[in-house]
Scaffold this motif. Sequence first.
Motif, PDB file in Angstrom:
ATOM      1  N   THR A 103     -20.088   9.973 -32.711  1.00 46.10           N
ATOM      2  CA  THR A 103     -21.408  10.269 -33.258  1.00 46.10           C
ATOM      3  C   THR A 103     -22.508   9.560 -32.477  1.00 46.10           C
ATOM      4  O   THR A 103     -23.614  10.086 -32.326  1.00 46.10           O
ATOM      5  CB  THR A 103     -21.455   9.852 -34.736  1.00 46.10           C
ATOM      6  N   ALA A 104     -22.209   8.362 -31.948  1.00 41.14           N
ATOM      7  CA  ALA A 104     -23.232   7.566 -31.269  1.00 41.14           C
ATOM      8  C   ALA A 104     -23.574   8.110 -29.896  1.00 41.14           C
ATOM      9  O   ALA A 104     -24.595   7.712 -29.318  1.00 41.14           O
ATOM     10  CB  ALA A 104     -22.770   6.117 -31.152  1.00 41.14           C
ATOM     11  N   GLN A 105     -22.759   9.025 -29.354  1.00 44.48           N
ATOM     12  CA  GLN A 105     -23.058   9.546 -28.019  1.00 44.48           C
ATOM     13  C   GLN A 105     -24.314  10.405 -28.005  1.00 44.48           C
ATOM     14  O   GLN A 105     -24.809  10.757 -26.930  1.00 44.48           O
ATOM     15  CB  GLN A 105     -21.873  10.338 -27.482  1.00 44.48           C
ATOM     16  N   TYR A 106     -24.863  10.714 -29.192  1.00 43.09           N
ATOM     17  CA  TYR A 106     -26.089  11.500 -29.261  1.00 43.09           C
ATOM     18  C   TYR A 106     -27.338  10.638 -29.044  1.00 43.09           C
ATOM     19  O   TYR A 106     -28.436  11.177 -28.931  1.00 43.09           O
ATOM     20  CB  TYR A 106     -26.185  12.226 -30.605  1.00 43.09           C
ATOM     21  N   PHE A 107     -27.171   9.299 -29.005  1.00 39.52           N
ATOM     22  CA  PHE A 107     -28.352   8.475 -28.743  1.00 39.52           C
ATOM     23  C   PHE A 107     -28.079   7.282 -27.830  1.00 39.52           C
ATOM     24  O   PHE A 107     -28.997   6.811 -27.156  1.00 39.52           O
ATOM     25  CB  PHE A 107     -28.969   7.972 -30.067  1.00 39.52           C
ATOM     26  N   VAL A 108     -26.849   6.772 -27.769  1.00 42.80           N
ATOM     27  CA  VAL A 108     -26.592   5.579 -26.962  1.00 42.80           C
ATOM     28  C   VAL A 108     -26.917   5.785 -25.484  1.00 42.80           C
ATOM     29  O   VAL A 108     -27.543   4.909 -24.862  1.00 42.80           O
ATOM     30  CB  VAL A 108     -25.132   5.096 -27.142  1.00 42.80           C
ATOM     31  N   PRO A 109     -26.535   6.914 -24.844  1.00 43.25           N
ATOM     32  CA  PRO A 109     -26.895   7.075 -23.429  1.00 43.25           C
ATOM     33  C   PRO A 109     -28.396   7.000 -23.175  1.00 43.25           C
ATOM     34  O   PRO A 109     -28.836   6.418 -22.174  1.00 43.25           O
ATOM     35  CB  PRO A 109     -26.329   8.459 -23.083  1.00 43.25           C
ATOM     36  N   ARG A 110     -29.210   7.555 -24.085  1.00 43.24           N
ATOM     37  CA  ARG A 110     -30.658   7.507 -23.897  1.00 43.24           C
ATOM     38  C   ARG A 110     -31.194   6.082 -24.105  1.00 43.24           C
ATOM     39  O   ARG A 110     -32.110   5.635 -23.407  1.00 43.24           O
ATOM     40  CB  ARG A 110     -31.348   8.485 -24.845  1.00 43.24           C
ATOM     41  N   LEU A 111     -30.609   5.387 -25.088  1.00 45.08           N
ATOM     42  CA  LEU A 111     -31.003   3.994 -25.298  1.00 45.08           C
ATOM     43  C   LEU A 111     -30.598   3.150 -24.092  1.00 45.08           C
ATOM     44  O   LEU A 111     -31.340   2.272 -23.648  1.00 45.08           O
ATOM     45  CB  LEU A 111     -30.332   3.472 -26.576  1.00 45.08           C
ATOM     46  N   LEU A 112     -29.427   3.437 -23.557  1.00 49.86           N
ATOM     47  CA  LEU A 112     -28.943   2.717 -22.387  1.00 49.86           C
ATOM     48  C   LEU A 112     -29.822   2.992 -21.163  1.00 49.86           C
ATOM     49  O   LEU A 112     -30.033   2.111 -20.320  1.00 49.86           O
ATOM     50  CB  LEU A 112     -27.500   3.110 -22.103  1.00 49.86           C
ATOM     51  N   ALA A 113     -30.337   4.209 -21.069  1.00 55.33           N
ATOM     52  CA  ALA A 113     -31.226   4.541 -19.943  1.00 55.33           C
ATOM     53  C   ALA A 113     -32.471   3.661 -19.951  1.00 55.33           C
ATOM     54  O   ALA A 113     -32.948   3.223 -18.895  1.00 55.33           O
ATOM     55  CB  ALA A 113     -31.607   6.015 -20.005  1.00 55.33           C
ATOM     56  N   ARG A 114     -33.005   3.394 -21.140  1.00 56.03           N
ATOM     57  CA  ARG A 114     -34.168   2.506 -21.233  1.00 56.03           C
ATOM     58  C   ARG A 114     -33.799   1.087 -20.812  1.00 56.03           C
ATOM     59  O   ARG A 114     -34.561   0.411 -20.122  1.00 56.03           O
ATOM     60  CB  ARG A 114     -34.719   2.507 -22.659  1.00 56.03           C
ATOM     61  N   PHE A 115     -32.612   0.639 -21.231  1.00 55.86           N
ATOM     62  CA  PHE A 115     -32.138  -0.687 -20.845  1.00 55.86           C
ATOM     63  C   PHE A 115     -31.965  -0.770 -19.335  1.00 55.86           C
ATOM     64  O   PHE A 115     -32.303  -1.775 -18.700  1.00 55.86           O
ATOM     65  CB  PHE A 115     -30.811  -0.976 -21.564  1.00 55.86           C
ATOM     66  N   HIS A 116     -31.470   0.307 -18.751  1.00 57.68           N
ATOM     67  CA  HIS A 116     -31.166   0.317 -17.326  1.00 57.68           C
ATOM     68  C   HIS A 116     -32.435   0.249 -16.477  1.00 57.68           C
ATOM     69  O   HIS A 116     -32.381  -0.174 -15.309  1.00 57.68           O
ATOM     70  CB  HIS A 116     -30.376   1.581 -16.976  1.00 57.68           C
TER      71      HIS A 116
END
Length: 329
Positions: A103-116
């Motif tokens: 379920t978290a794959q719908y937002f974690v990659p985008r949140l990670l992009a900001r971190f990156h």
Amino acid sequence: MKNITLRQLRVFSAAARLLNFGKAAQEMHLTPPAVSIQIRELESQVGLPLFERQGKSVSLSPAGEYFLVYARKILATLKDAEDAMARLRGIKAGRLTIGMVCTAQYFVPRLLARFHESYPYLDVRLAVGNRAQLIEQLQNSELDLAIMGQPPKEMDTRAEVFAAHPMGVVVPPGHELARGGPHGPELLAQFHLIMREPGSGTRATFEEYLLRHRVELQMWTEMPSNESIKQAVMAGMGISFLSLHTVGLELRDGLLVVPPVQGMPVLRRWYVTNSQSKLLSPAAETFRLFVLEHGEAFLAETFGLPEPMPDVPGPKARPVPRSGPGAKA
């Protein structure tokens, strides 16, 4: 076995966890033939077959079961050494392995992009699985952090809340539940349910809701992914209970509807979790703090925060007899 390589151990560990050479190839960014070659070379070094092959399916051999224990110890020790060196270098570089429930794959990659954007030189790897799979990976020290909806009770972890997690029933447009309301929970027993597999946090949350409202389902269909369930609901196969963070696009486009049902959305929480027995690397600690500081605002900005309806228990449901193929009790 002195010529065994770390690459072979990593490929073997992934293949042993997934029991699928094709999926292991995807995770390791290799081709399936390359994975097979690495496994064959490792088996040649060990002198014993590590997998039992039957057609396209594979399982660990007795030797593979034993060898996996030592392979994980070697890889975990190497990761500890990498983390120790990263602490000396600082946060500019390092490897970060994050696990997330489906379920978290719908937002974690985008949140990670900001971190990156702030830490572009970190080597970040994502692993996706259901709750049970992530717990196993945490226990085996294969993950630095895990994003999940229900923290483990099976092991000693630090689990910190960073955002609300709304979950609810979804139906196709024009469905009976989409008209009128609010509907009592007992009405759910009259419709065919499409549910996630055992071991998923979504399934556990829905079962808790049904138990609390004394709703008994006689038959349902199981599907292993949110995407397949959404497609089935949109096709009119039935209704489902999903994280509302997985259906944002479908709700905006009018392909799915969240009907007014008492006690829903069920508000759970998102947790960032790590094993207490594992010292976090600077990269993992920095991402953990980033999630705690920015996760709630990011999810509210992306999905909004629906308010739950009054939780009014209905009468005990009477299961509606139904028949047909493709259902599971």
